[in-house]
Design a protein around this motif. Structure first.
Motif, PDB file in Angstrom:
ATOM      1  N   UNK A 144      11.811 -13.374   0.892  1.00  0.00           N
ATOM      2  CA  UNK A 144      13.244 -13.101   0.935  1.00  0.00           C
ATOM      3  C   UNK A 144      13.688 -12.142  -0.164  1.00  0.00           C
ATOM      4  N   UNK A 145      12.932 -11.081  -0.319  1.00  0.00           N
ATOM      5  CA  UNK A 145      13.417 -10.015  -1.193  1.00  0.00           C
ATOM      6  C   UNK A 145      12.930  -8.677  -0.666  1.00  0.00           C
ATOM      7  N   UNK A 146      13.597  -7.612  -1.067  1.00  0.00           N
ATOM      8  CA  UNK A 146      13.247  -6.273  -0.601  1.00  0.00           C
ATOM      9  C   UNK A 146      11.932  -5.852  -1.230  1.00  0.00           C
ATOM     10  N   UNK A 147      11.149  -5.115  -0.468  1.00  0.00           N
ATOM     11  CA  UNK A 147       9.870  -4.667  -1.002  1.00  0.00           C
ATOM     12  C   UNK A 147      10.052  -3.380  -1.802  1.00  0.00           C
ATOM     13  N   UNK A 148       9.243  -3.219  -2.852  1.00  0.00           N
ATOM     14  CA  UNK A 148       9.395  -2.009  -3.663  1.00  0.00           C
ATOM     15  C   UNK A 148       9.049  -0.746  -2.857  1.00  0.00           C
ATOM     16  N   UNK A 149       9.594   0.361  -3.279  1.00  0.00           N
ATOM     17  CA  UNK A 149       9.352   1.622  -2.591  1.00  0.00           C
ATOM     18  C   UNK A 149       7.855   1.969  -2.676  1.00  0.00           C
ATOM     19  N   UNK A 150       7.338   2.449  -1.586  1.00  0.00           N
ATOM     20  CA  UNK A 150       5.936   2.857  -1.593  1.00  0.00           C
ATOM     21  C   UNK A 150       4.954   1.705  -1.456  1.00  0.00           C
ATOM     22  N   UNK A 151       5.489   0.498  -1.252  1.00  0.00           N
ATOM     23  CA  UNK A 151       4.644  -0.695  -1.102  1.00  0.00           C
ATOM     24  C   UNK A 151       3.660  -0.515   0.053  1.00  0.00           C
ATOM     25  N   UNK A 152       2.406  -0.835  -0.205  1.00  0.00           N
ATOM     26  CA  UNK A 152       1.326  -0.769   0.793  1.00  0.00           C
ATOM     27  C   UNK A 152       0.999   0.642   1.260  1.00  0.00           C
ATOM     28  N   UNK A 153       1.505   1.653   0.590  1.00  0.00           N
ATOM     29  CA  UNK A 153       1.109   3.023   0.935  1.00  0.00           C
ATOM     30  C   UNK A 153      -0.216   3.343   0.247  1.00  0.00           C
ATOM     31  N   UNK A 154      -0.860   4.397   0.722  1.00  0.00           N
ATOM     32  CA  UNK A 154      -2.162   4.780   0.160  1.00  0.00           C
ATOM     33  C   UNK A 154      -2.110   4.901  -1.362  1.00  0.00           C
ATOM     34  N   UNK A 155      -1.009   5.470  -1.849  1.00  0.00           N
ATOM     35  CA  UNK A 155      -0.872   5.680  -3.294  1.00  0.00           C
ATOM     36  C   UNK A 155      -0.800   4.338  -4.034  1.00  0.00           C
ATOM     37  N   UNK A 156      -0.149   3.362  -3.420  1.00  0.00           N
ATOM     38  CA  UNK A 156      -0.069   1.993  -3.949  1.00  0.00           C
ATOM     39  C   UNK A 156      -1.471   1.371  -3.983  1.00  0.00           C
ATOM     40  N   UNK A 157      -2.218   1.579  -2.905  1.00  0.00           N
ATOM     41  CA  UNK A 157      -3.566   1.014  -2.821  1.00  0.00           C
ATOM     42  C   UNK A 157      -4.464   1.610  -3.902  1.00  0.00           C
ATOM     43  N   UNK A 158      -4.302   2.913  -4.129  1.00  0.00           N
ATOM     44  CA  UNK A 158      -5.099   3.593  -5.153  1.00  0.00           C
ATOM     45  C   UNK A 158      -4.745   3.038  -6.532  1.00  0.00           C
ATOM     46  N   UNK A 159      -3.445   2.926  -6.769  1.00  0.00           N
ATOM     47  CA  UNK A 159      -2.943   2.426  -8.042  1.00  0.00           C
ATOM     48  C   UNK A 159      -3.448   1.001  -8.330  1.00  0.00           C
ATOM     49  N   UNK A 160      -3.568   0.185  -7.273  1.00  0.00           N
ATOM     50  CA  UNK A 160      -3.985  -1.195  -7.472  1.00  0.00           C
ATOM     51  C   UNK A 160      -5.487  -1.422  -7.297  1.00  0.00           C
ATOM     52  N   UNK A 161      -6.211  -0.335  -7.170  1.00  0.00           N
ATOM     53  CA  UNK A 161      -7.664  -0.449  -7.182  1.00  0.00           C
ATOM     54  C   UNK A 161      -8.309  -0.861  -5.874  1.00  0.00           C
ATOM     55  N   UNK A 162      -7.551  -0.782  -4.770  1.00  0.00           N
ATOM     56  CA  UNK A 162      -8.138  -1.193  -3.487  1.00  0.00           C
ATOM     57  C   UNK A 162      -8.957  -0.075  -2.847  1.00  0.00           C
ATOM     58  N   UNK A 163      -8.591   1.165  -3.156  1.00  0.00           N
ATOM     59  CA  UNK A 163      -9.326   2.286  -2.565  1.00  0.00           C
ATOM     60  C   UNK A 163      -9.823   3.232  -3.665  1.00  0.00           C
ATOM     61  N   UNK A 164     -10.852   4.013  -3.301  1.00  0.00           N
ATOM     62  CA  UNK A 164     -11.437   4.938  -4.273  1.00  0.00           C
ATOM     63  C   UNK A 164     -10.667   6.240  -4.363  1.00  0.00           C
ATOM     64  N   UNK A 165     -10.133   6.660  -3.226  1.00  0.00           N
ATOM     65  CA  UNK A 165      -9.489   7.977  -3.219  1.00  0.00           C
ATOM     66  C   UNK A 165      -8.597   8.165  -2.006  1.00  0.00           C
ATOM     67  N   UNK A 166      -7.704   9.141  -2.147  1.00  0.00           N
ATOM     68  CA  UNK A 166      -6.873   9.559  -1.020  1.00  0.00           C
ATOM     69  C   UNK A 166      -7.410  10.915  -0.575  1.00  0.00           C
ATOM     70  N   UNK A 167      -7.643  11.047   0.712  1.00  0.00           N
ATOM     71  CA  UNK A 167      -8.207  12.308   1.205  1.00  0.00           C
ATOM     72  C   UNK A 167      -7.267  12.925   2.238  1.00  0.00           C
ATOM     73  N   UNK A 168      -6.832  14.141   1.988  1.00  0.00           N
ATOM     74  CA  UNK A 168      -5.997  14.845   2.956  1.00  0.00           C
ATOM     75  C   UNK A 168      -6.849  15.219   4.158  1.00  0.00           C
ATOM     76  N   UNK A 169      -6.213  15.268   5.308  1.00  0.00           N
ATOM     77  CA  UNK A 169      -6.962  15.509   6.551  1.00  0.00           C
ATOM     78  C   UNK A 169      -7.759  16.816   6.506  1.00  0.00           C
ATOM     79  N   UNK A 170      -7.190  17.832   5.893  1.00  0.00           N
ATOM     80  CA  UNK A 170      -7.887  19.134   5.805  1.00  0.00           C
ATOM     81  C   UNK A 170      -9.171  19.052   5.002  1.00  0.00           C
ATOM     82  N   UNK A 171      -9.206  18.096   4.115  1.00  0.00           N
ATOM     83  CA  UNK A 171     -10.367  18.008   3.222  1.00  0.00           C
ATOM     84  C   UNK A 171     -11.351  16.925   3.676  1.00  0.00           C
ATOM     85  N   UNK A 172     -11.053  16.275   4.805  1.00  0.00           N
ATOM     86  CA  UNK A 172     -11.846  15.113   5.220  1.00  0.00           C
ATOM     87  C   UNK A 172     -13.329  15.470   5.374  1.00  0.00           C
TER      88      UNK A 172
END
Lengths: 315, 297
Positions: free
Chosen positions: B242-270
């Protein structure tokens, strides 16, 4: 209305009330009504049996969530001896929704992991209503890995409304914590026996639910999403939960037919909460048998069987 | 429904708006993030990434694998695995009919495509979830195809890459779906113990049972920019706490910040990034020791 009885059990509740009344009358007067009471008690047992033999899936869900239904702690106290609770995931904290430790199952040391919902407001809050966070699953993993090192079988008791859906849970990687358990349990070099004792909800249940033998107590339930959640998605209202429960097939009967579970452990007439001692005794008997049988199997063979079993789901 | 929607007159107004948005149909589209008008052929050439704001639009599984793999030497795997309605599941519609509908609208049999192909010359087993097929949900077919493809990779010592895009486990297959989490996690563990690299790339969105199994078990976990991924959906979390979620919650950048993923890869660089990673991960185990990226781009 007696709150210890679910709405479909009200005829039993009425009969029980009548018996109680007669008993009081009997105590106060000289008229011998023992015969009458015995007759009514028999009738109540019969009625219970009748109601329980025709339960719908949704009624079973309600029994699995019954406020008086025995929890992991109740079984740990009755099934095992010499239990030492062990705490913490060594990284973040100690999750009270998962109880873990070492105890003895008929003298044999085993690692026990159980999800605990808690009873009464305070304990429920303390146990987070049985919704584990990442540190709970990581504690379970730590203990399972210890079980492997010391060649102790693992016994898990599943009873959760699901892994905790919260900000902190996501921040600390609840998905990864569940996934890691699935992966490691698939190859843990020690027998694992799992029992759904109440509510087995989705990934939060599966995360301590992979092993060599999977049982369900007769009136426990196991689902991929709660009937309310399913109804919300399909019918856009949780009031269709009964239909959802029926469609998903959440009972031990359906799941044994599908080959998902190996065994259904019978419950006393009227459910586990009507006679905890009897229930605990038969659970104990089943666990001893399962662990004994699995300990006999050479470990490589056991792991191969476990892997094959996992691969077979849905075939 | 917001108060604005409640008081706004329904009917002609919204319809006219929709019509103007869609004209001329098929040639122009609109970026769902920055609303910039986008010329379809241009967008396609740009791999469905908005040239104005870099927003990564959703793409089909087939297109995903097409732009990821080398053109030559592709072989689709596990197509023999087909949907089965074991529970005879029926809600307001029959599950069987839902499947047929999804098959018709997507042209796919189910929500996962697996292809054995090459990435800059290196053999690779690549898989992608079709989000338009029943929400990219994982039931028997998805789990089984993933597993068969991974076993093929295991036998042939080929790395595995999976692009996920999914709402989670498929309700209509109930516990069979749940058990696909166990199945895929077990086979990934086998890859791991045999030194075969597995890279998981999360693309918008990845939730539920897939997130809590194959999507987060990579030797390397990656995500496309701004992709949403998590265990519980934002609505469920909001209802629970019962509270609002912070901005950017569960986005790739959030996952990176919290150590769930190694990197963010843009489609052009995949292609470049995964080829570079895989070349290093497979270097020591390759029999000839040749570094594939050195001689072919």
């Amino acid at each position: 209305m007696n709150l210890n009885y679910l709405d479909f059990e009200q005829p039993i509740a009425e009969l029980e009330a009548k018996i109680e009344e007669l008993r009081l009358v009997g105590n106060d007067s000289d008229i011998n009504i023992t015969g009458e009471i015995v007759k009514l008690e028999e009738k109540s047992q019969k009625l219970t049996k009748k109601i329980y033999s025709g339960l719908t899936s949704w009624q079973t869900v309600q029994i699995a969530r019954h406020p008086l239904r025995p929890h992991a702690t109740d079984y740990i106290n009755r099934v095992f001896t010499d239990f030492d609770e062990l705490h913490g995931d060594r990284h973040f904290g100690d999750d009270k929704a998962i109880i873990g430790g070492i105890g003895r199952l008929a003298d044999k040391p085993v690692v026990i992991i159980g999800e605990e919902k808690g009873r009464g407001v305070n304990e429920k809050v303390y146990r987070n209503f049985g919704m584990p966070k990442p540190e709970g699953y990581r504690k379970a993993l730590r203990l399972m890995e210890m079980a492997e090192r010391f060649k102790m079988p693992v016994v898990t008791l599943i009873d959760t409304p699901g892994a905790y859906p919260g900000i902190d849970s996501e921040e600390r990687g609840i998905s990864e914590a569940i996934a890691r358990n699935l992966a490691v349990m698939s190859r843990l070099k020690t027998p694992i026996v799992c029992t759904v004792i109440g509510e087995g909800s989705s990934g939060g249940a599966l995360a301590i639910g992979i092993g060599d033998h999977l049982s369900m107590l007769q009136y426990s339930t196991y689902f991929v999403i709660s009937p309310e959640g399913c109804a919300n998605i399909i019918w856009k209202t949780s009031t269709k939960a009964a239909e959802a429960a029926e469609a998903m097939g959440v009972t031990s009967t359906v799941l044994q037919e599908l080959g998902i579970i190996d065994e259904t452990i019978s419950e006393p007439n009227g459910g586990a909460h009507r006679n905890i001692e009897t229930m605990a005794a038969s659970l104990k008997e089943c666990l001893i048998r399962q662990v004994d049988e699995l300990t006999e199997v050479p470990i490589d063979e056991l792991l191969e069987k476990r892997y094959k079993r996992l691969m077979s789901y849905g075939n | 429904m917001s108060w604005l929607e409640k008081i706004r007159p329904k009917g002609p107004d919204t319809k006219t708006r929709d019509r103007t948005q869609n004209v001329p149909e098929g040639v122009w589209t609109k970026c769902p993030k920055c609303s910039a008008p986008l010329y379809r052929p241009e967008l396609e050439k740009n791999l469905e990434v908005c040239p104005k704001c870099e927003h990564h639009l959703r793409i089909s599984a087939r297109r995903r694998l097409d732009i990821f793999l080398d053109k030559e030497d592709r072989q689709e795997l596990a197509t023999e695995v087909q949907p089965i309605d074991r529970l005879k599941f029926k809600d307001i519609k029959k599950y069987k009919d839902r499947i047929t509908e999804s098959q018709r609208s997507t042209g796919e049999d189910d929500a996962l495509i697996a292809i054995k192909g090459r990435l800059k010359g290196m053999p690779v087993v690549a898989m992608a979830f079709e989000f338009s097929f029943h929400g990219g949900s994982m039931g028997y077919v998805v789990g089984e195809r993933f597993t068969r493809a991974a076993h093929l990779a295991l036998e042939n010592n080929i790395p595995v890459v999976c692009f996920s895009a999914t709402g989670g486990a498929r309700m209509q297959e109930a516990l069979i779906s749940l058990m696909q989490m166990a199945k895929t996690s077990a086979v990934i563990e086998k890859l791991k113990n045999n030194g075969i690299p597995y890279i998981s790339v999360m693309t918008d969105p990845v939730y539920g049972g897939v997130s809590a199994s194959l999507a987060l078990l990579g030797d390397i976990n990656a995500a496309e920019p701004n992709a949403r991924a998590g265990f519980a959906g934002p609505n469920i979390i909001e209802q629970t706490i019962r509270q609002k979620l912070p901005k950017g919650f569960q986005r790739a950048e959030f996952l990176l910040e919290h150590g769930a993923i190694d990197m963010i890869i843009a489609r052009h660089k995949m292609r470049d990034t995964l080829a570079s990673l895989l070349a290093k991960l497979t270097y020591a185990t390759k029999s000839d020791g040749a570094d594939a990226t050195k001689n072919s781009i």
